[in-house]
Write a protein that holds these residues in place. Structure first.
Motif, PDB file in Angstrom:
ATOM      1  N   GLY A 299      16.506 -17.866  85.220  1.00  0.00           N
ATOM      2  CA  GLY A 299      17.615 -17.266  85.727  1.00  0.00           C
ATOM      3  C   GLY A 299      17.627 -15.983  85.009  1.00  0.00           C
ATOM      4  N   TYR A 300      16.522 -15.321  84.568  1.00  0.00           N
ATOM      5  CA  TYR A 300      16.526 -14.016  83.772  1.00  0.00           C
ATOM      6  C   TYR A 300      15.739 -13.020  84.461  1.00  0.00           C
ATOM      7  N   GLU A 301      16.335 -11.664  84.444  1.00  0.00           N
ATOM      8  CA  GLU A 301      15.435 -10.698  84.855  1.00  0.00           C
ATOM      9  C   GLU A 301      14.704  -9.562  83.961  1.00  0.00           C
ATOM     10  N   CYS A 302      13.824  -9.182  84.044  1.00  0.00           N
ATOM     11  CA  CYS A 302      13.082  -8.203  83.009  1.00  0.00           C
ATOM     12  C   CYS A 302      13.712  -6.901  83.366  1.00  0.00           C
ATOM     13  N   LEU A 303      14.327  -6.287  82.379  1.00  0.00           N
ATOM     14  CA  LEU A 303      14.781  -4.935  82.301  1.00  0.00           C
ATOM     15  C   LEU A 303      13.856  -4.157  82.093  1.00  0.00           C
ATOM     16  N   VAL A 304      12.997  -4.170  80.907  1.00  0.00           N
ATOM     17  CA  VAL A 304      11.935  -3.004  80.342  1.00  0.00           C
ATOM     18  C   VAL A 304      10.957  -3.774  79.487  1.00  0.00           C
ATOM     19  N   THR A 305       9.849  -3.372  79.619  1.00  0.00           N
ATOM     20  CA  THR A 305       8.762  -3.698  78.588  1.00  0.00           C
ATOM     21  C   THR A 305       8.713  -2.633  77.520  1.00  0.00           C
ATOM     22  N   MET A 306       8.854  -2.876  76.224  1.00  0.00           N
ATOM     23  CA  MET A 306       8.735  -1.665  75.308  1.00  0.00           C
ATOM     24  C   MET A 306       7.436  -2.089  74.803  1.00  0.00           C
ATOM     25  N   SER A 307       6.570  -1.164  74.440  1.00  0.00           N
ATOM     26  CA  SER A 307       5.258  -1.370  73.708  1.00  0.00           C
ATOM     27  C   SER A 307       4.834  -0.045  72.789  1.00  0.00           C
ATOM     28  N   GLY A 308       4.194  -0.196  71.732  1.00  0.00           N
ATOM     29  CA  GLY A 308       3.988   0.811  71.106  1.00  0.00           C
ATOM     30  C   GLY A 308       3.590   0.465  69.467  1.00  0.00           C
ATOM     31  N   LYS A 309       3.911   1.393  68.712  1.00  0.00           N
ATOM     32  CA  LYS A 309       3.664   1.072  67.122  1.00  0.00           C
ATOM     33  C   LYS A 309       4.684   0.182  66.599  1.00  0.00           C
ATOM     34  N   PHE A 310       4.576  -0.966  66.212  1.00  0.00           N
ATOM     35  CA  PHE A 310       5.601  -2.017  65.765  1.00  0.00           C
ATOM     36  C   PHE A 310       6.411  -2.456  66.661  1.00  0.00           C
ATOM     37  N   ILE A 311       5.828  -2.449  67.942  1.00  0.00           N
ATOM     38  CA  ILE A 311       6.808  -3.197  69.052  1.00  0.00           C
ATOM     39  C   ILE A 311       6.215  -3.499  70.101  1.00  0.00           C
ATOM     40  N   SER A 312       6.179  -4.734  70.473  1.00  0.00           N
ATOM     41  CA  SER A 312       5.598  -5.261  72.049  1.00  0.00           C
ATOM     42  C   SER A 312       6.679  -6.382  72.615  1.00  0.00           C
ATOM     43  N   ASP A 313       7.749  -5.797  73.045  1.00  0.00           N
ATOM     44  CA  ASP A 313       9.098  -6.672  73.481  1.00  0.00           C
ATOM     45  C   ASP A 313       9.152  -6.598  74.816  1.00  0.00           C
ATOM     46  N   VAL A 314       9.658  -7.573  75.351  1.00  0.00           N
ATOM     47  CA  VAL A 314      10.370  -7.667  76.869  1.00  0.00           C
ATOM     48  C   VAL A 314      11.876  -7.688  76.543  1.00  0.00           C
ATOM     49  N   ILE A 315      12.613  -7.086  77.251  1.00  0.00           N
ATOM     50  CA  ILE A 315      14.134  -7.287  77.289  1.00  0.00           C
ATOM     51  C   ILE A 315      14.396  -7.800  78.541  1.00  0.00           C
ATOM     52  N   LEU A 316      15.131  -8.901  78.415  1.00  0.00           N
ATOM     53  CA  LEU A 316      15.379  -9.692  79.539  1.00  0.00           C
ATOM     54  C   LEU A 316      17.069 -10.039  79.630  1.00  0.00           C
ATOM     55  N   LYS A 317      17.645 -10.203  80.783  1.00  0.00           N
ATOM     56  CA  LYS A 317      19.011  -9.959  80.911  1.00  0.00           C
ATOM     57  C   LYS A 317      19.265 -11.200  81.883  1.00  0.00           C
ATOM     58  N   LYS A 318      20.344 -12.117  81.558  1.00  0.00           N
ATOM     59  CA  LYS A 318      20.727 -12.948  82.629  1.00  0.00           C
ATOM     60  C   LYS A 318      21.273 -12.633  83.690  1.00  0.00           C
ATOM     61  N   LYS A 319      20.547 -13.152  84.780  1.00  0.00           N
ATOM     62  CA  LYS A 319      21.198 -12.638  86.364  1.00  0.00           C
ATOM     63  C   LYS A 319      22.727 -12.917  86.621  1.00  0.00           C
ATOM     64  N   SER A 320      23.128 -12.268  87.307  1.00  0.00           N
ATOM     65  CA  SER A 320      24.463 -12.320  87.712  1.00  0.00           C
ATOM     66  C   SER A 320      24.460 -13.524  88.576  1.00  0.00           C
ATOM     67  N   ALA A 321      25.708 -13.971  88.742  1.00  0.00           N
ATOM     68  CA  ALA A 321      25.648 -15.515  89.746  1.00  0.00           C
ATOM     69  C   ALA A 321      25.498 -15.299  90.928  1.00  0.00           C
ATOM     70  N   ARG A 322      25.809 -13.860  91.312  1.00  0.00           N
ATOM     71  CA  ARG A 322      25.331 -13.385  92.731  1.00  0.00           C
ATOM     72  C   ARG A 322      24.053 -13.269  93.082  1.00  0.00           C
ATOM     73  N   LYS A 323      23.466 -12.753  91.890  1.00  0.00           N
ATOM     74  CA  LYS A 323      22.015 -12.631  92.156  1.00  0.00           C
ATOM     75  C   LYS A 323      21.158 -13.984  92.144  1.00  0.00           C
ATOM     76  N   ARG A 324      21.730 -14.982  91.317  1.00  0.00           N
ATOM     77  CA  ARG A 324      21.144 -16.254  91.272  1.00  0.00           C
ATOM     78  C   ARG A 324      21.248 -17.148  92.476  1.00  0.00           C
ATOM     79  N   GLY A 325      22.491 -16.833  93.357  1.00  0.00           N
ATOM     80  CA  GLY A 325      22.646 -16.958  94.487  1.00  0.00           C
ATOM     81  C   GLY A 325      21.747 -16.773  95.573  1.00  0.00           C
ATOM     82  N   LEU A 326      21.329 -15.501  95.440  1.00  0.00           N
ATOM     83  CA  LEU A 326      20.777 -14.683  96.391  1.00  0.00           C
ATOM     84  C   LEU A 326      19.288 -15.295  96.517  1.00  0.00           C
ATOM     85  N   ARG A 327      18.908 -15.690  94.959  1.00  0.00           N
ATOM     86  CA  ARG A 327      17.558 -16.224  94.801  1.00  0.00           C
ATOM     87  C   ARG A 327      17.228 -17.597  95.334  1.00  0.00           C
ATOM     88  N   ASN A 328      18.435 -18.420  95.176  1.00  0.00           N
ATOM     89  CA  ASN A 328      18.452 -19.771  95.608  1.00  0.00           C
ATOM     90  C   ASN A 328      18.344 -19.806  96.950  1.00  0.00           C
TER      91      ASN A 328
END
Length: 345
Positions: A299-328
Motif C-alpha cells: 500500500g505504498y508508493e515510491c516518491l523518489v530514489t536518492m543515490s550518491g555519497k552516503f545515500i542510497s534510499d527510497v522514499i515511500l509514502k502510504k497511498k491515500s484511501a482513494r488510491k488504494r481503492g482504485l488499485r483494488n
C-alpha cells in the motif's frame, strides 16, 4: 525507679536501631541521579543493566500496563533468554513489559551536546524532502533504526529540533550507542537491533555494517582488519512500539544494512500505521525497483530514489484511501477480464 527508666531507654534505643537496619535492607536498589532513576546491580547478582528507567512520562500510559512488573527477584537477562528460546510473539505481554522496564532509555532533559550545533540538517537530503511531503508537520513521531551516534547522517535530528517531534533511536552497536547517549537527544533510545523474525532473538553482529554505513568508501580489506563482533539482543519493531504505546509512526528511517526486508516482513501492517519511510535499497535483491514493487503491494508508493555519497534510499509514502481503492478496483477488473479496464477518476 531510675534503673527501670534506664532499661526502658535502652529498649527504645535497641528498637530504633532494629528499625533503621530493617529500613536500610528494604530500600530498593535505585538511586536518584539528576532526575533520573538508574538501576544498579547488587554485587552478588549477575544483573548487567545500567539504564534510565522510564517513570511517569506522557508517552507511556501506566494505566494501560500490559503486564505486571517483574519482581526484584527476577533477573531480567534470564527472563529474556527464556523468551528468546520460546520464540514468543511480538505482542507477548512479558516481552513488552521487559522492553519497557529494562531496555528503553528515556529522553534527555539536558542541553544538546552536538559536534555541529549550527547544522540545520544532518541527513543527505532525506529530512527536508520528507518534511515538505508531510507539510512541515509539528509534533510528529519518528523511528530511526541505524541511528549510529544520533548526529552524523541523522535523518531525524532536524525533526526533533525544528518540528518538536518525539521518537525513538535504535542502535545495536554498543560503542555507537554510547556516543549517541552523550548527544542528549530528546527521544527514547534502545541499544538493540530490529529482529528479522516476529519474535525476539540474539544475533552476532560485526561492526563492518557500521563502517559501511558511516565510511562507505573505505576498502573492504581495511574493514576486515578492524572488524569486531558482538552479541546483540534483537526485538521485533512491533514489540518496541507496544512498549512505547505508539502504533502510529509519521516517519520510519530504516538503515539496517541488508536486513530491511526481514524487518519489514515482521510488521503487522493492519496494526501499525506508517505514513512515510526511507528504506536503504543498495542491499535489497533487485535494488530500488523490486523494493518499490514489494512496498506497492503493502500500500505504498515510491516518491523518489536518492543515490550518491552516503545515500542510497527510497522514499515511500502510504497511498491515500482513494488510491488504494482504485488499485483494488483495477486488480478486480484484471482478475475478471484478463486486462485492466479504464477507470474514470
Amino acid at each position: 525507679m531510675p534503673a527501670l527508666t534506664l532499661k526502658k531507654f535502652s529498649l527504645y534505643i535497641f528498637i530504633f536501631v532494629l528499625m533503621c537496619a530493617g529500613l536500610f535492607l528494604l530500600i530498593p536498589s535505585f538511586k536518584r541521579d539528576k532526575g533520573k532513576f538508574v538501576y544498579f546491580k547488587p554485587r552478588d547478582k549477575q544483573t548487567t543493566c545500567s539504564c534510565n528507567v522510564i517513570k511517569d512520562n506522557k508517552h507511556i500510559d501506566k494505566s494501560k500496563s500490559i503486564s505486571k512488573p517483574f519482581t526484584k527477584d527476577v533477573i531480567f537477562e534470564k527472563e529474556i533468554i527464556k523468551l528468546n528460546k520460546k520464540r514468543v510473539g511480538a505482542d507477548d505481554r512479558r516481552l513488552v513489559e521487559l522492553i519497557r522496564d529494562y531496555y528503553l532509555v528515556a529522553p534527555s532533559n539536558l542541553p544538546y551536546r552536538l559536534n555541529s550545533p549550527g547544522a540545520l540538517d544532518n541527513s543527505r537530503g532525506q529530512a527536508p524532502f520528507i518534511d515538505s511531503r508531510l507539510h512541515y508537520k509539528e509534533k510528529g513521531f519518528y523511528v530511526e533504526s541505524g541511528a549510529y551516534d544520533g548526529e552524523s547522517l541523522s535523518n531525524t535530528l532536524m525533526f526533533e529540533r525544528m518540528r518538536n517531534w518525539d521518537g525513538i533511536l535504535i542502535e545495536p552497536n554498543p560503542a555507537a550507542f554510547a556516543k549517541l547517549m552523550k548527544k542528549n537527544r530528546r527521544s527514547y533510545a534502545v541499544n538493540a537491533c530490529l529482529s528479522t523474525e516476529p519474535y525476539p532473538s540474539k544475533k552476532m553482529i560485526t561492526d563492518d555494517f557500521l563502517q559501511a554505513r558511516t565510511f562507505p568508501q573505505k576498502s573492504s580489506k581495511k574493514r576486515k582488519t578492524n572488524k569486531k563482533s558482538f552479541l546483540v539482543q534483537c526485538f521485533p519493531l512491533y514489540s518496541i512500539l507496544l512498549a512505547l504505546n505508539y502504533t502510529t509512526i509519521d516517519y520510519l528511517s530504516l538503515d539496517v544494512e541488508g536486513d530491511e526486508r526481514g524487518v519489514l516482513e515482521t510488521i503487522p501492517w493492519d496494526k501499525v500505521n506508517i505514513d512515510i519511510m526511507s528504506v536503504e535499497y543498495d542491499k535489497w535483491p533487485g535494488g530500488s525497483r523490486l523494493l518499490c514493487k514489494y512496498m506497492n503491494n503493502k500500500g505504498y508508493e515510491c516518491l523518489v530514489t536518492m543515490s550518491g555519497k552516503f545515500i542510497s534510499d527510497v522514499i515511500l509514502k502510504k497511498k491515500s484511501a482513494r488510491k488504494r481503492g482504485l488499485r483494488n478496483a483495477a486488480s478486480n477488473n484484471r482478475h475478471k477480464n484478463g486486462s485492466i479496464s479504464a477507470i474514470n477518476k
